[in-house]
Design a protein around this motif. Structure first.
Motif, PDB file in Angstrom:
ATOM      1  N   ALA A 186      12.317   6.568 -11.006  1.00  0.00           N
ATOM      2  CA  ALA A 186      11.033   7.105 -11.475  1.00  0.00           C
ATOM      3  C   ALA A 186      11.108   7.606 -12.916  1.00  0.00           C
ATOM      4  CB  ALA A 186      10.583   8.241 -10.550  1.00  0.00           C
ATOM      5  N   LYS A 214      10.299   6.172   0.940  1.00  0.00           N
ATOM      6  CA  LYS A 214       9.207   6.503   0.013  1.00  0.00           C
ATOM      7  C   LYS A 214       9.453   5.893  -1.365  1.00  0.00           C
ATOM      8  CE  LYS A 214       8.062  10.974   2.077  1.00  0.00           C
ATOM      9  NZ  LYS A 214       8.004  12.417   1.806  1.00  0.00           N
ATOM     10  N   ALA A 215      10.697   5.960  -1.810  1.00  0.00           N
ATOM     11  CA  ALA A 215      11.034   5.348  -3.108  1.00  0.00           C
ATOM     12  C   ALA A 215      10.796   3.840  -3.059  1.00  0.00           C
ATOM     13  CB  ALA A 215      12.488   5.648  -3.466  1.00  0.00           C
ATOM     14  N   ARG A 218       7.021   3.136  -3.296  1.00  0.00           N
ATOM     15  CA  ARG A 218       6.596   3.276  -4.701  1.00  0.00           C
ATOM     16  C   ARG A 218       7.024   2.054  -5.512  1.00  0.00           C
ATOM     17  NH1 ARG A 218       5.289   8.314  -6.658  1.00  0.00           N
ATOM     18  NH2 ARG A 218       5.661  10.115  -5.327  1.00  0.00           N
ATOM     19  N   TYR A 219       8.263   1.609  -5.256  1.00  0.00           N
ATOM     20  CA  TYR A 219       8.785   0.451  -5.983  1.00  0.00           C
ATOM     21  C   TYR A 219       7.942  -0.793  -5.695  1.00  0.00           C
ATOM     22  CZ  TYR A 219      11.882  -3.479  -7.059  1.00  0.00           C
ATOM     23  OH  TYR A 219      12.397  -4.664  -7.531  1.00  0.00           O
ATOM     24  N   SER A 222       4.819  -0.481  -7.641  1.00  0.00           N
ATOM     25  CA  SER A 222       5.018  -0.632  -9.093  1.00  0.00           C
ATOM     26  C   SER A 222       5.320  -2.091  -9.443  1.00  0.00           C
ATOM     27  CB  SER A 222       6.119   0.293  -9.608  1.00  0.00           C
ATOM     28  OG  SER A 222       7.380  -0.132  -9.170  1.00  0.00           O
ATOM     29  N   LEU A 259       3.378   9.961   1.976  1.00  0.00           N
ATOM     30  CA  LEU A 259       3.107   9.729   0.546  1.00  0.00           C
ATOM     31  C   LEU A 259       1.633   9.934   0.226  1.00  0.00           C
ATOM     32  CD1 LEU A 259       5.053   6.575  -0.762  1.00  0.00           C
ATOM     33  CD2 LEU A 259       5.129   8.885  -1.694  1.00  0.00           C
ATOM     34  N   GLU A 264       1.060  13.448  -6.135  1.00  0.00           N
ATOM     35  CA  GLU A 264       1.347  12.307  -7.016  1.00  0.00           C
ATOM     36  C   GLU A 264       1.922  11.138  -6.213  1.00  0.00           C
ATOM     37  OE1 GLU A 264       0.498  12.055 -10.263  1.00  0.00           O
ATOM     38  OE2 GLU A 264      -0.470  13.987  -9.955  1.00  0.00           O
ATOM     39  N   GLY A 265       1.506  11.022  -4.967  1.00  0.00           N
ATOM     40  CA  GLY A 265       2.017   9.948  -4.103  1.00  0.00           C
ATOM     41  C   GLY A 265       1.190   8.686  -4.233  1.00  0.00           C
ATOM     42  N   VAL A 266       0.378   8.381  -3.211  1.00  0.00           N
ATOM     43  CA  VAL A 266      -0.474   7.188  -3.233  1.00  0.00           C
ATOM     44  C   VAL A 266      -1.868   7.576  -2.751  1.00  0.00           C
ATOM     45  CG1 VAL A 266       1.458   5.599  -2.817  1.00  0.00           C
ATOM     46  CG2 VAL A 266       0.130   6.475  -0.863  1.00  0.00           C
ATOM     47  N   LEU A 289      -1.080   3.415  -6.483  1.00  0.00           N
ATOM     48  CA  LEU A 289      -0.379   4.514  -7.128  1.00  0.00           C
ATOM     49  C   LEU A 289      -1.436   5.381  -7.809  1.00  0.00           C
ATOM     50  CD1 LEU A 289       2.635   2.609  -8.746  1.00  0.00           C
ATOM     51  CD2 LEU A 289       2.777   4.252  -6.861  1.00  0.00           C
TER      52      LEU A 289
END
Length: 739
Positions: A186, A214-215, A218-219, A222, A259, A264-266, A289
């Motif tokens: 991040a 969770k990471a 996010r990935y 992104s 999340l 600042e999650g989704v 996001l």
């Protein structure tokens, strides 16, 4: 296992992604005899003494070599070794001459002096307090980076990434890597989830850790934004995450729910399915996001706000006598407007937001000039901008007024916030933005927010080109049927433009017809079915044949545009070959190897990330320039950008630069070149689409040369881009989504 000690003399090859290195070392046993070592030599610098553990082997082509499993740095003990070590460019501020003076003064105690009390260096002739302090700081930083390197060796993290980790976290680097590895993905540019995940697994974080899941989510999101999507449908996101993480679907669903509850999650929201039939049954749950959801909501709201504003900063055009105004304009410019152009001029000056689109040769540029001339005649304040430096220069030449990049217009600050926004709008009655097809969601939102109520915004671009590199399809969404934004599409090709093979073929390609490649003076096809040979031929055409026949400068005037970065005809390979032809190595001239690249003075380079800290107002992804200076002692490289700004890069920052003799077609958006050379090969089959080829051809002002396979060319013309990007801006503009 065997142990080998030697001085690292030169690095022959280095893979910046995994640290794999081929190098030559001097063991001191034979006069000038160098041995080849291969393996992960993370952080090792030329001039260092290394103690390497590994195995001897033999390569069928290169002979006997040593494969390194692990290594440690051994500080040299002899005067000669210390002199060589210090003069290698390892320590910023010490070159060969300074090293000579320091070692002459302190002899074999030199390194102990620098380590224990670097202030004593002031006794060396020519070294003042400032230089001494710089050397001491550089020595300490090298030591600290080495510790991080040693720690990261076990997980094969590259040198450049280890340096970035240290620059971000300093003395806390090892603690962050060991205890919070997913922060790296991040917070550190260039580290994605996969690298962070590898580090996490190495430090013992379990596969089913909620932090990991969770990471991973996010990935996945992104990655989708990197491919142009503003969101992913929930089902698709869950399927992607399960495949990526190799964990149970239930765990992914639970973590996605968590999340969605984080600030600042989704964000989850029902939107029209981009691939669906429309109506209530054609809706999907979109997962965004947070920054992209905010930007999409904001942009739609700001456009509607501008359109609805009762204030009008160009009120003079409400009651203008258009017949008189257009007659004055014709006298001023020496040409009359076609009906479509006239409609566009009226629209821009009477509507608060308007879009002008059309292909090459249809008079967009002359229409923009006409809008600006009339606005200025009424003493309106006009601001002109474009997404790239080259496009801004072209806009300035066309209108005779100053133009800037959108980034500079908004005065973006470190962190990406704009100095101008809704609370402090731009002082302009009319804002004109060219090459608007390049505006991604985040930048378009910043731009529209900065337009004052009552001011007019004119967006100009070719909607048939590739969409923006960043997320969104802003221009296409603004032009969507049923939307509130008025627009004009110019379709008439003017006589002078019809005489151009480049313009004629661009329109043929856009209509699904093959380009004419015979009998034209400005459009050629060199047939070569073999991909590797096509790559070599493209290099020969760009570096030798075109300069010889047309008198064009291969660095300044000729641009190679490729569908892909990888492969024998991709930008990566072609840049290496073009550099050899245009800017070859020369004895006595400095060069800097960084990862798999070598930088030399005269190299054509491009910035590959937004960096708000560089230059006067930041340097942005896609900025092109030429290397004008390279200082091995100060470990600094200087680039003059296409905006005529000198920008310095420390050697540790060179991962922000790539060579630009050849660039992907996506990266060429917004730029124009006298000549483009386009390899079209079967190896790029999956990328070959009509809007890709059309975009490449429309980058050329005078000359297009295609190199490759007629079959691949046919595929590019036939294949229409499959599927829309996942964006809901068009629905928000049309009022189809109620927040």
């Amino acid at each position: 296992m065997a142990v080998l000690e030697g001085v690292l003399e030169r690095i022959t090859y280095a893979n910046e992604e995994n640290g794999y290195t081929v190098a030559r070392v001097d063991t001191g046993r034979g006069e000038g005899e160098l041995l080849t070592v291969v393996g992960s030599l993370l952080g090792a610098q030329v001039g260092e003494s290394l103690r390497m553990t590994g195995r001897w082997g033999s390569h069928p082509q290169y002979g006997r070599q040593f494969t390194v499993e692990n290594y440690t740095t051994v500080l040299p003990a002899t005067v000669q070794g210390i002199r060589r070590y210090l003069g290698s460019g390892l320590i910023k501020g010490i070159g060969p001459k300074t090293a000579e003076r320091i070692v002459e003064h302190f002899g074999t105690e030199t390194l102990d002096v620098i380590e224990a009390d670097a202030r004593r260096l002031i006794a060396v002739p020519g070294l003042g307090p400032k230089r001494t302090a710089l050397i001491a700081a550089a020595w300490e930083e090298q030591k600290a980076i080495k510790e991080v390197m040693v720690f990261l060796q076990g997980v094969e993290v590259s040198t450049s990434i280890a340096v970035r980790i240290y620059k971000k976290y300093g003395d806390a680097s090892i603690s962050v890597v060991r205890n919070q590895p997913y922060r790296l993905a991040a917070e550190v540019w260039g580290i994605g989830f996969l690298t962070a995940d590898r580090v996490a697994r190495a430090v013992g974080i379990p596969q089913d850790s909620p932090e990991r899941v969770k990471a991973g989510l996010r990935y996945a999101l992104s990655q989708a934004t990197d491919q142009g999507h503003c969101f992913l449908p929930e089902e698709r996101l869950i399927a992607d995450a399960v495949k990526l993480l190799q964990v149970d679907t239930g765990l992914v669903i639970d973590c996605l729910g968590e999340l969605a509850g984080e600030p600042e999650g989704v964000v989850r929201e029902a939107v029209p399915d981009p691939e669906g039939p429309g109506g209530p049954e054609g809706r999907v749950t979109a997962v965004y996001l947070v920054p992209f959801h905010r930007a999409e909501l904001s942009l739609a709201g700001q456009v509607r706000r501008l359109l609805a504003s009762e204030e009008d900063r160009l009120a003079a055009f409400r009651d203008v006598d258009w017949e008189k105004a257009l007659a004055w304009l014709a006298r001023r410019t020496g040409a009359e407007l076609a009906p479509g152009q006239e409609q566009a001029v009226r629209l821009a000056l009477t509507e608060k937001v308007a879009v002008l689109t059309g292909g090459p040769g249809c008079g967009k540029s002359f229409t923009v000039r006409s809008v600006v001339e009339l606005a200025r005649a009424k003493r309106a304040k006009v601001l002109l901008a474009a997404p790239t430096g080259r496009a801004a220069k072209r806009l300035a030449e066309l209108t005779g007024a100053e133009a800037s990049t959108v980034h500079r217009l908004l005065a973006l600050k470190p962190g990406g916030d704009a100095a101008y926004d809704r609370d402090r709008p731009l002082d302009a009655d009319l804002v004109v933005v060219d090459e608007a097809s390049m505006l991604d969601l985040l930048l378009a939102n910043k731009l529209v927010k900065a337009v004052a109520p009552g001011a007019h915004l004119l967006l100009v671009g070719d909607v048939d080109q590739l969409p923006s590199v960043g997320a969104g399809e802003v221009l296409r969404d603004l032009l969507a049927p049923g939307g509130p934004v008025p627009a004009v599409r110019l379709t008439q090709i003017f006589r002078q433009a019809r005489e151009s093979g480049v313009v004629t073929n661009a329109h043929r390609i856009n209509s699904g017809l093959p380009p004419v490649t015979r009998g034209l003076s400005d459009f050629f096809l060199f047939v070569e079915d073999d991909t590797e040979e096509a790559g070599r031929l493209a290099v020969d055409v760009a570096a030798r044949r075109i300069p010889a026949k047309f008198g064009l400068d291969p660095r300044r005037d000729v641009q190679v545009l490729t569908p892909m970065h990888r492969g024998p005809a991709g930008a990566g390979t072609l840049n290496g070959l073009l550099q050899q032809s245009i800017t070859p190595a020369r004895p006595g001239l400095p060069e800097k190897r960084f990862g798999g690249r070598v930088f030399r003075v005269g190299d054509k380079v491009t910035q590959i990330r937004n960096n708000y800290e560089k230059g006067a107002n930041g340097v942005f992804n896609g900025t092109v320039g030429v290397v004008t200076g390279l200082d091995p002692v100060e470990q600094r490289l200087t680039v003059r950008t296409d905006e005529d700004e000198e920008v310095g890069y420390d050697f540790a920052e060179l991962d922000e630069l790539a060579h630009a003799y050849a660039v992907t077609i996506h990266r060429s958006q917004g730029s124009e070149y006298p000549c483009v050379v386009i390899p079209v090969t079967m190896s790029a089959w999956m990328m070959l689409q009509r809007n890709l080829l059309y975009t490449a051809v429309t980058r050329a002002k005078r000359l297009v040369v295609l190199v490759g396979s007629p079959r691949a060319l046919g595929q590019a013309v036939r294949a229409v881009s499959a599927g829309r990007r996942c964006t809901a801006l068009d629905a928000r503009l049309a009022g189809g989504i109620v927040p």
